[in-house]
Design a protein around this motif. Structure first.
Motif, PDB file in Angstrom:
ATOM      1  N   ALA A   1       0.850  -1.177   0.000  1.00  0.00           N
ATOM      2  CA  ALA A   1       0.000   0.000   0.000  1.00  0.00           C
ATOM      3  C   ALA A   1       0.892   1.235   0.000  1.00  0.00           C
ATOM      4  N   ALA A   2       0.314   2.364  -0.389  1.00  0.00           N
ATOM      5  CA  ALA A   2       1.093   3.592  -0.464  1.00  0.00           C
ATOM      6  C   ALA A   2       0.255   4.774  -0.034  1.00  0.00           C
ATOM      7  N   SER A   3       0.968   5.794   0.440  1.00  0.00           N
ATOM      8  CA  SER A   3       0.314   7.019   0.860  1.00  0.00           C
ATOM      9  C   SER A   3       1.260   8.180   0.648  1.00  0.00           C
ATOM     10  N   HIS A   4       0.703   9.352   0.304  1.00  0.00           N
ATOM     11  CA  HIS A   4       1.536  10.537   0.190  1.00  0.00           C
ATOM     12  C   HIS A   4       1.610  11.291   1.510  1.00  0.00           C
ATOM     13  N   ASP A   5       1.040  10.721   2.569  1.00  0.00           N
ATOM     14  CA  ASP A   5       1.138  11.313   3.895  1.00  0.00           C
ATOM     15  C   ASP A   5       2.573  11.149   4.406  1.00  0.00           C
ATOM     16  N   LEU A   6       3.143  12.206   4.964  1.00  0.00           N
ATOM     17  CA  LEU A   6       4.509  12.122   5.485  1.00  0.00           C
ATOM     18  C   LEU A   6       4.587  11.273   6.751  1.00  0.00           C
ATOM     19  N   VAL A   7       3.465  11.109   7.428  1.00  0.00           N
ATOM     20  CA  VAL A   7       3.425  10.273   8.624  1.00  0.00           C
ATOM     21  C   VAL A   7       3.345   8.826   8.183  1.00  0.00           C
ATOM     22  N   VAL A   8       4.152   7.980   8.807  1.00  0.00           N
ATOM     23  CA  VAL A   8       4.111   6.549   8.508  1.00  0.00           C
ATOM     24  C   VAL A   8       3.076   5.906   9.420  1.00  0.00           C
ATOM     25  N   HIS A   9       2.008   5.438   8.848  1.00  0.00           N
ATOM     26  CA  HIS A   9       0.933   4.812   9.617  1.00  0.00           C
ATOM     27  C   HIS A   9       1.158   3.306   9.689  1.00  0.00           C
ATOM     28  N   MET A  10       0.699   2.710  10.774  1.00  0.00           N
ATOM     29  CA  MET A  10       0.801   1.267  10.925  1.00  0.00           C
ATOM     30  C   MET A  10      -0.564   0.603  10.961  1.00  0.00           C
ATOM     31  N   THR A  11      -1.551   1.313  10.504  1.00  0.00           N
ATOM     32  CA  THR A  11      -2.895   0.767  10.374  1.00  0.00           C
ATOM     33  C   THR A  11      -3.359   0.930   8.933  1.00  0.00           C
ATOM     34  N   PRO A  12      -4.190   0.012   8.450  1.00  0.00           N
ATOM     35  CA  PRO A  12      -4.608   0.062   7.042  1.00  0.00           C
ATOM     36  C   PRO A  12      -5.307   1.361   6.648  1.00  0.00           C
ATOM     37  N   GLY A  13      -5.995   1.969   7.579  1.00  0.00           N
ATOM     38  CA  GLY A  13      -6.721   3.186   7.261  1.00  0.00           C
ATOM     39  C   GLY A  13      -5.849   4.357   6.867  1.00  0.00           C
ATOM     40  N   GLY A  14      -4.562   4.242   7.105  1.00  0.00           N
ATOM     41  CA  GLY A  14      -3.663   5.338   6.764  1.00  0.00           C
ATOM     42  C   GLY A  14      -3.199   5.344   5.324  1.00  0.00           C
ATOM     43  N   TYR A  15      -3.667   4.408   4.525  1.00  0.00           N
ATOM     44  CA  TYR A  15      -3.160   4.250   3.162  1.00  0.00           C
ATOM     45  C   TYR A  15      -4.280   4.353   2.127  1.00  0.00           C
ATOM     46  N   ASP A  16      -3.945   5.105   1.074  1.00  0.00           N
ATOM     47  CA  ASP A  16      -4.936   5.413   0.049  1.00  0.00           C
ATOM     48  C   ASP A  16      -4.946   4.419  -1.102  1.00  0.00           C
ATOM     49  N   TYR A  17      -3.818   3.826  -1.355  1.00  0.00           N
ATOM     50  CA  TYR A  17      -3.659   2.998  -2.550  1.00  0.00           C
ATOM     51  C   TYR A  17      -3.194   1.608  -2.146  1.00  0.00           C
ATOM     52  N   TRP A  18      -3.812   0.607  -2.775  1.00  0.00           N
ATOM     53  CA  TRP A  18      -3.541  -0.781  -2.427  1.00  0.00           C
ATOM     54  C   TRP A  18      -3.352  -1.618  -3.678  1.00  0.00           C
ATOM     55  N   GLY A  19      -2.487  -2.620  -3.560  1.00  0.00           N
ATOM     56  CA  GLY A  19      -2.382  -3.630  -4.590  1.00  0.00           C
ATOM     57  C   GLY A  19      -3.420  -4.713  -4.373  1.00  0.00           C
ATOM     58  N   GLN A  20      -3.407  -5.701  -5.257  1.00  0.00           N
ATOM     59  CA  GLN A  20      -4.409  -6.766  -5.201  1.00  0.00           C
ATOM     60  C   GLN A  20      -4.013  -7.876  -4.242  1.00  0.00           C
ATOM     61  N   GLY A  21      -2.761  -7.881  -3.803  1.00  0.00           N
ATOM     62  CA  GLY A  21      -2.279  -8.888  -2.869  1.00  0.00           C
ATOM     63  C   GLY A  21      -1.608 -10.052  -3.573  1.00  0.00           C
ATOM     64  N   THR A  22      -0.694 -10.681  -2.860  1.00  0.00           N
ATOM     65  CA  THR A  22      -0.021 -11.872  -3.369  1.00  0.00           C
ATOM     66  C   THR A  22       0.026 -12.905  -2.248  1.00  0.00           C
ATOM     67  N   GLN A  23      -0.284 -14.140  -2.583  1.00  0.00           N
ATOM     68  CA  GLN A  23      -0.378 -15.202  -1.572  1.00  0.00           C
ATOM     69  C   GLN A  23       1.014 -15.725  -1.225  1.00  0.00           C
ATOM     70  N   VAL A  24       1.274 -15.813   0.063  1.00  0.00           N
ATOM     71  CA  VAL A  24       2.482 -16.452   0.574  1.00  0.00           C
ATOM     72  C   VAL A  24       2.037 -17.623   1.446  1.00  0.00           C
ATOM     73  N   THR A  25       2.514 -18.806   1.110  1.00  0.00           N
ATOM     74  CA  THR A  25       2.178 -19.997   1.874  1.00  0.00           C
ATOM     75  C   THR A  25       3.476 -20.636   2.359  1.00  0.00           C
ATOM     76  N   VAL A  26       3.571 -20.810   3.671  1.00  0.00           N
ATOM     77  CA  VAL A  26       4.758 -21.387   4.280  1.00  0.00           C
ATOM     78  C   VAL A  26       4.367 -22.753   4.843  1.00  0.00           C
ATOM     79  N   SER A  27       4.959 -23.790   4.311  1.00  0.00           N
ATOM     80  CA  SER A  27       4.639 -25.142   4.758  1.00  0.00           C
ATOM     81  C   SER A  27       5.564 -25.576   5.883  1.00  0.00           C
ATOM     82  N   SER A  28       5.024 -26.412   6.743  1.00  0.00           N
ATOM     83  CA  SER A  28       5.823 -26.865   7.899  1.00  0.00           C
ATOM     84  C   SER A  28       6.563 -28.159   7.581  1.00  0.00           C
TER      85      SER A  28
END
Length: 123
Positions: free
Chosen positions: A96-123
């Motif tokens: 995600a990306a934001s032009h806000d100079l503050v670095v947010h650690m919650t999703p609501g702080g970001y305006d733009y999002w990608g579609q996501g990529t799956q990461v699967t870690v097997s045991s």
């Protein structure tokens, strides 16, 4: 507007590594804060790492020392290098990306999002 496209996810064994990429287009990427979140099934989206426009970095405690966030402004691309992966880190990873100079650690702080990529870690 900024368009974000993630890549690099996949299946890896516990203890393995993956590098995720987030390609940006549409506006001047170097002026944006970029962040990675992840979301496992049935769980809330959680902060993983962030990098500011000045390349200051921030990490969730759970990934410090194992994950590295970086950016290449010449390529309009951000990266998340993930080492020593654990099965509980199986999730969809979003940039995600934001032009806000503050670095947010919650999703609501970001305006733009990608579609996501799956990461699967097997045991």
């Amino acid at each position: 507007q900024v368009q974000l496209v993630e890549s690099g996810g996949g299946l890896v064994q516990a203890g393995g590594s993956l590098r995720l990429s987030c390609a940006a287009s549409g506006r001047t990427f170097r002026r944006y804060t970029m962040v990675w979140f992840r979301q496992a099934p049935g769980k809330e989206r959680e902060f993983v790492a962030a990098i500011s426009w000045s390349s200051s970095t921030y990490y969730a405690d759970s990934v410090k020392g194992r994950f590295t966030i970086s950016r290449d402004n010449a390529k309009d691309t951000g990266y998340l290098q993930m080492n020593s992966l654990k099965p509980e880190e199986t999730a969809v990873y979003y940039c995600a990306a934001s032009h806000d100079l503050v670095v947010h650690m919650t999703p609501g702080g970001y305006d733009y999002w990608g579609q996501g990529t799956q990461v699967t870690v097997s045991s």
